[in-house]
Design an enzyme around this catalytic site. Structure first.
Site, PDB file in Angstrom:
ATOM      1  N   ARG A  76      10.191  55.522  80.224  1.00  0.00           N
ATOM      2  CA  ARG A  76       8.786  55.326  80.600  1.00  0.00           C
ATOM      3  C   ARG A  76       8.441  56.319  81.707  1.00  0.00           C
ATOM      4  NH1 ARG A  76       7.883  51.675  83.470  1.00  0.00           N
ATOM      5  NH2 ARG A  76       9.888  50.675  83.816  1.00  0.00           N
ATOM      6  N   TYR A 215       8.717  57.895  73.092  1.00  0.00           N
ATOM      7  CA  TYR A 215       9.818  57.026  73.520  1.00  0.00           C
ATOM      8  C   TYR A 215       9.368  55.640  73.986  1.00  0.00           C
ATOM      9  CZ  TYR A 215      14.382  55.778  75.361  1.00  0.00           C
ATOM     10  OH  TYR A 215      15.582  55.162  75.568  1.00  0.00           O
ATOM     11  N   GLY A 217       8.728  52.362  75.873  1.00  0.00           N
ATOM     12  CA  GLY A 217       7.538  51.732  76.437  1.00  0.00           C
ATOM     13  C   GLY A 217       6.306  52.627  76.420  1.00  0.00           C
ATOM     14  N   LYS A 224       5.009  47.076  76.958  1.00  0.00           N
ATOM     15  CA  LYS A 224       4.575  47.103  78.357  1.00  0.00           C
ATOM     16  C   LYS A 224       3.056  47.282  78.478  1.00  0.00           C
ATOM     17  CE  LYS A 224       8.885  46.873  79.701  1.00  0.00           C
ATOM     18  NZ  LYS A 224       9.437  45.677  80.315  1.00  0.00           N
ATOM     19  N   HIS A 244       6.712  39.614  83.428  1.00  0.00           N
ATOM     20  CA  HIS A 244       7.898  40.399  83.071  1.00  0.00           C
ATOM     21  C   HIS A 244       9.113  39.489  83.270  1.00  0.00           C
ATOM     22  CE1 HIS A 244      10.374  44.295  83.893  1.00  0.00           C
ATOM     23  NE2 HIS A 244      10.403  43.971  82.623  1.00  0.00           N
ATOM     24  N   SER A 266      14.755  46.139  87.494  1.00  0.00           N
ATOM     25  CA  SER A 266      15.726  46.706  86.560  1.00  0.00           C
ATOM     26  C   SER A 266      17.119  46.791  87.190  1.00  0.00           C
ATOM     27  CB  SER A 266      15.264  48.072  86.060  1.00  0.00           C
ATOM     28  OG  SER A 266      14.926  48.869  87.148  1.00  0.00           O
ATOM     29  N   CYS A 268      19.477  44.526  87.088  1.00  0.00           N
ATOM     30  CA  CYS A 268      19.959  43.266  87.678  1.00  0.00           C
ATOM     31  C   CYS A 268      20.536  42.331  86.612  1.00  0.00           C
ATOM     32  CB  CYS A 268      18.830  42.564  88.427  1.00  0.00           C
ATOM     33  SG  CYS A 268      18.400  43.358  89.977  1.00  0.00           S
ATOM     34  N   THR A 271      18.905  41.096  80.622  1.00  0.00           N
ATOM     35  CA  THR A 271      19.253  40.779  79.225  1.00  0.00           C
ATOM     36  C   THR A 271      20.541  39.957  79.181  1.00  0.00           C
ATOM     37  OG1 THR A 271      18.096  42.739  78.467  1.00  0.00           O
ATOM     38  CG2 THR A 271      19.645  41.762  76.920  1.00  0.00           C
ATOM     39  N   ASN A 272      21.475  40.247  80.104  1.00  0.00           N
ATOM     40  CA  ASN A 272      22.727  39.466  80.138  1.00  0.00           C
ATOM     41  C   ASN A 272      22.439  37.994  80.431  1.00  0.00           C
ATOM     42  OD1 ASN A 272      23.927  41.913  79.791  1.00  0.00           O
ATOM     43  ND2 ASN A 272      24.790  42.056  81.846  1.00  0.00           N
ATOM     44  N   ASP A 291      12.516  39.712  77.937  1.00  0.00           N
ATOM     45  CA  ASP A 291      11.746  40.666  78.748  1.00  0.00           C
ATOM     46  C   ASP A 291      10.370  40.169  79.195  1.00  0.00           C
ATOM     47  OD1 ASP A 291      11.672  43.217  79.983  1.00  0.00           O
ATOM     48  OD2 ASP A 291      10.394  44.003  78.401  1.00  0.00           O
ATOM     49  N   ASN A 381      19.506  55.459  79.952  1.00  0.00           N
ATOM     50  CA  ASN A 381      18.410  54.612  79.448  1.00  0.00           C
ATOM     51  C   ASN A 381      18.443  54.536  77.911  1.00  0.00           C
ATOM     52  OD1 ASN A 381      16.096  52.952  79.904  1.00  0.00           O
ATOM     53  ND2 ASN A 381      14.745  54.658  79.335  1.00  0.00           N
ATOM     54  N   ARG A 383      19.033  53.027  74.197  1.00  0.00           N
ATOM     55  CA  ARG A 383      18.542  51.703  73.781  1.00  0.00           C
ATOM     56  C   ARG A 383      19.016  51.280  72.412  1.00  0.00           C
ATOM     57  NH1 ARG A 383      15.640  48.895  77.838  1.00  0.00           N
ATOM     58  NH2 ARG A 383      15.434  50.465  79.447  1.00  0.00           N
ATOM     59  N   ARG A 414      18.861  42.611  93.616  1.00  0.00           N
ATOM     60  CA  ARG A 414      20.208  43.100  93.924  1.00  0.00           C
ATOM     61  C   ARG A 414      20.235  43.393  95.412  1.00  0.00           C
ATOM     62  NH1 ARG A 414      24.392  46.289  91.343  1.00  0.00           N
ATOM     63  NH2 ARG A 414      23.495  45.842  89.310  1.00  0.00           N
ATOM     64  N   ASN A 512      27.447  32.717  86.017  1.00  0.00           N
ATOM     65  CA  ASN A 512      26.105  32.467  86.571  1.00  0.00           C
ATOM     66  C   ASN A 512      25.530  31.141  86.054  1.00  0.00           C
ATOM     67  OD1 ASN A 512      26.246  34.848  87.979  1.00  0.00           O
ATOM     68  ND2 ASN A 512      25.128  36.048  86.458  1.00  0.00           N
TER      69      ASN A 512
HETATM   70  O1  O2Y Z   1      12.215  53.355  79.207  1.00  0.00           O
HETATM   71  C1  O2Y Z   1      11.633  52.677  78.365  1.00  0.00           C
HETATM   72  O2  O2Y Z   1      10.745  53.132  77.649  1.00  0.00           O
HETATM   73  C2  O2Y Z   1      12.003  51.300  78.152  1.00  0.00           C
HETATM   74  S1  O2Y Z   1      11.788  50.355  79.577  1.00  0.00           S
HETATM   75  C3  O2Y Z   1      12.155  48.717  79.154  1.00  0.00           C
HETATM   76  C4  O2Y Z   1      12.570  48.399  77.894  1.00  0.00           C
HETATM   77  C5  O2Y Z   1      12.862  47.094  77.571  1.00  0.00           C
HETATM   78  C6  O2Y Z   1      12.693  46.142  78.517  1.00  0.00           C
HETATM   79  N1  O2Y Z   1      12.279  46.451  79.753  1.00  0.00           N
HETATM   80  C7  O2Y Z   1      12.032  47.707  80.101  1.00  0.00           C
HETATM   81  C8  O2Y Z   1      11.588  47.917  81.527  1.00  0.00           C
HETATM   82  O3  O2Y Z   1      11.438  49.029  81.987  1.00  0.00           O
HETATM   83  O4  O2Y Z   1      11.350  46.909  82.197  1.00  0.00           O
HETATM   84 MN    MN Z   2      11.451  45.067  81.125  1.00  0.00          MN
END
Ligand code: O2Y
Ligand code: MN
Length: 603
Positions: A76, A215, A217, A224, A244, A266, A268, A271-272, A291, A381, A383, A414, A512
């Site tokens: 992004r 690409y 987002g 987003k 978010h 981000s 942190c 997704t886990n 997300d 980054n 995916r 964090r 956790n």
């Molecule tokens: O870099 C991108 O285009 C993706 S960013 C993203 C993708 C999935 C979930 N969250 C994010 C984020 O930046 O928060």
């Molecule tokens: Mn996100």
């Protein structure tokens, strides 16, 4: 150009918009998407023929493809993302703003003829389950078949969305071009994009224009741009929340289930956590979303959440059988991989997937790679894009139009020191203050200096479609819409606190869930455990944390929950400075909470 609307849609406004965009962009052809599997397969095949996609080994990753982007188009682009509200003040100090008329002038020039030699795809989609009051419809116009197949996975796309739209329904238009027209006979690039990029949201007219990037987002406008930036502005006007946040369900051994939402900056482990496998016997989790959460109060006065998305666009590096076994199982088939490394037998690999890399790889730059090289094989980054339904713990309520009732809201960051493993806020206003105060130390994955603190209120910094100060105010107002006992409780977690030896104090990952268990007990009505009052919030009595089978020393636990008033006084000074940027938009409730914290941690 004759566009075959007859069997597709009779929505006059939609048809007029498409015709207007054809006039502007001059595509060679228009493809009205139906969202069928056949259409998806045909487009993937075309992407293979055009060398953007490489089919992966069908024995190892059936139905999956590998793809690499242009090295300049990998994430992004926050500095090219604009909120074009009528006034700069309404975009606020955390967004880039340009006058909407001026921006439209720029965009009109850029989009003029931008699809020459390309097919214009029209993608109707629903964000959220069909038939839900919480869902919204969008239509993306794009010249990127890569974006179309990703929208097929990430949203509920096609004929069904058009049926819901009917002839009069409301939709959010999103205009997207990679910004690289093709001259007759010209060979297409494997990743077309432009060095000029604009990701633009018009929050008042609720429209999106994205130019120059193919690409993530930047190009999948449902995510987003629509589900956060436009939706947050709509949510402010209509009294709901577009956040978010992941959505997670947890069931105790007695079969009681509760749902939580959680916001993390981000790096942190969002997704886990969304797909966590609890280590305590008898406890089960389910994933509703990783997300984004849209939330509204139901008739019973409780807050209900849906995940507007239909897939996961997860960051690959760091994902492993240790950190996230459910994600690894999810991406075993029917997955699109972008910018990961390719193995010799046409499988995928990324840093952190296994302790040691394979001897030979093709890197995300599409060049030979060996472990001796200093650059990573996969882009940080990189995916995976995969249907949510493939997740082994996908929630049975994933498609429930009512959404799921939320018992707790979790904020996390964090922080090597300062914040304890977990604390509960005193009330809603204090919870909103904690969301507004969210900050995280940057890792190598983020731009900036490692360890430097980045304020990221509600983890919404790049995603809030209006003035962030007003957004805090909206959260405070939401707390007045129901009885206090029906509001979710608000927590803060820090999985990343370090001891004097510089090592993490908490093992993280599946452990956790022990923290989730304490929260589960706290949100039960009445609460099943008491909490200990401290100047910053309510922390667990150590005996109420289930630590059976965990090798965590008493000393480590003391450190995990220690509260250093001196550090908190420094935090107050930092927050005071930060909140000043919101000027008169900073709500009284946030100022009041800051003052109260200052008094509680004072000497
Ligand atoms: O870099 C991108 O285009 C993706 S960013 C993203 C993708 C999935 C979930 N969250 C994010 C984020 O930046 O928060
Ligand atoms: Mn996100």
């Amino acid at each position: 150009m004759n566009i075959a609307f007859e069997s597709w849609s009779q929505h006059p406004q939609l048809k007029a918009w498409i015709e207007e965009m054809v006039q502007l962009c001059h595509p060679k052809e228009v493809h009205l998407c139906d969202g069928s599997k056949k259409e998806y397969d045909t487009l993937c095949q075309q992407l293979v023929e055009n060398k953007m996609f490489l089919p992966l080994n069908p024995q190892k990753r059936p139905g999956s493809f590998w793809c690499v982007s242009h090295p300049s188009d990998v994430a992004r682009v926050e500095d090219r993302t604009f909120i074009c509200s009528k006034t700069a003040e309404d975009a606020g100090p955390t967004n880039h703003w340009k006058n909407p008329e001026e921006m439209k002038h720029i965009l009109t020039k850029l989009f003029q003829g931008c699809m020459e030699g390309r097919v214009m795809y029209v993608v109707p989609f629903s964000m959220g389950p069909y038939g839900s009051k919480l869902s919204l419809l969008g239509v993306q116009i794009t010249d990127s078949p890569y974006a179309v197949v990703h929208m097929y996975i990430m949203t509920r796309m096609g004929k069904e969305a058009l049926k819901v739209l009917g002839e009069k329904g409301e939709f959010i238009p999103g205009m997207h071009s990679v910004g690289m027209p093709l001259k007759p006979g010209e060979q297409d690039s494997t990743w077309p994009c432009s060095s000029t990029k604009y990701i633009v949201q018009f929050p008042e007219e609720r429209s999106i224009w994205s130019y120059g990037s193919g690409y993530g987002g930047n190009a999948l406008l449902g995510k987003k741009c629509l589900a956060l930036r436009i939706a947050s502005a709509k949510a402010r006007d209509e009294g709901w929340l577009a956040e978010h946040m992941l959505i997670l369900g947890i069931t105790n051994p007695a079969g009681e289930k509760k749902y939580f939402v959680a916001a993390f900056p981000s790096s942190c482990g969002k997704t886990n956590l969304a797909m966590i496998t609890p280590t305590m016997p008898g406890w089960k989790t389910e994933c509703v979303g990783d997300d984004i959460a849209w939330m509204r109060f139901g008739a019973d006065g409780r807050l209900y959440a849906i995940n507007p998305e239909n897939g996961f666009f997860g960051v690959a590096p760091g994902t492993s059988m240790l950190s996230n076994p459910n994600a690894m199982k999810t991406i075993q088939k029917n997955t699109l991989y972008t910018n990961v490394a390719l193995t010799e037998d046409y499988d995928v690999w990324w840093e952190g997937m296994t302790p040691n890399p394979p001897e030979k790889l093709t890197s995300w730059k599409n060049t030979p790679w060996t472990p001796k090289m200093s650059e990573p094989a996969a882009h940080p980054n990189s995916r995976f894009t995969v249907p949510s339904q493939q997740c082994p713990i996908i929630s049975p309520s994933f498609n429930d139009p009512q959404g799921v009732p939320i018992s707790g809201i979790i904020f996390g960051g964090r922080r090597a020191s300062l914040a304890p493993l977990v604390y509960e806020t005193f009330d809603w206003e204090h919870g909103v203050f904690i969301g507004a105060s969210l900050s995280s130390e940057m890792t190598a994955a983020a731009k900036g200096t490692i360890g430097q603190l980045r304020h990221d209120p509600f983890a919404m910094l790049p995603f809030c479609g209006y003035n962030m100060g007003d957004y805090f105010g909206h959260w405070l107002e939401m707390g007045k819409k129901t009885q206090p006992q029906k509001l979710p409780k608000v927590f803060h977690v820090n999985w990343f606190k370090k001891g004097a030896d510089g090592k993490f104090l908490w093992p993280g990952y599946g452990e956790n869930a022990r923290v989730l268990k304490w929260m589960f007990d706290r949100v039960s009505q009445p609460s099943r455990v008491e909490a200990k009052k401290t100047p910053i919030g309510l922390i667990p009595h150590l005996e109420d944390l289930d630590l059976q089978g965990l090798s965590c020393s008493h000393q480590q636990l003391q450190e995990l929950f220690s509260i250093d008033k001196e550090q908190w006084r420094t935090e107050v000074v930092e927050l005071k400075k930060y909140f000043k940027i919101f000027q008169k938009h900073l709500p009284e409730g946030i100022q009041r909470q800051l003052q109260a914290l200052e008094e509680r941690v004072g000497v």
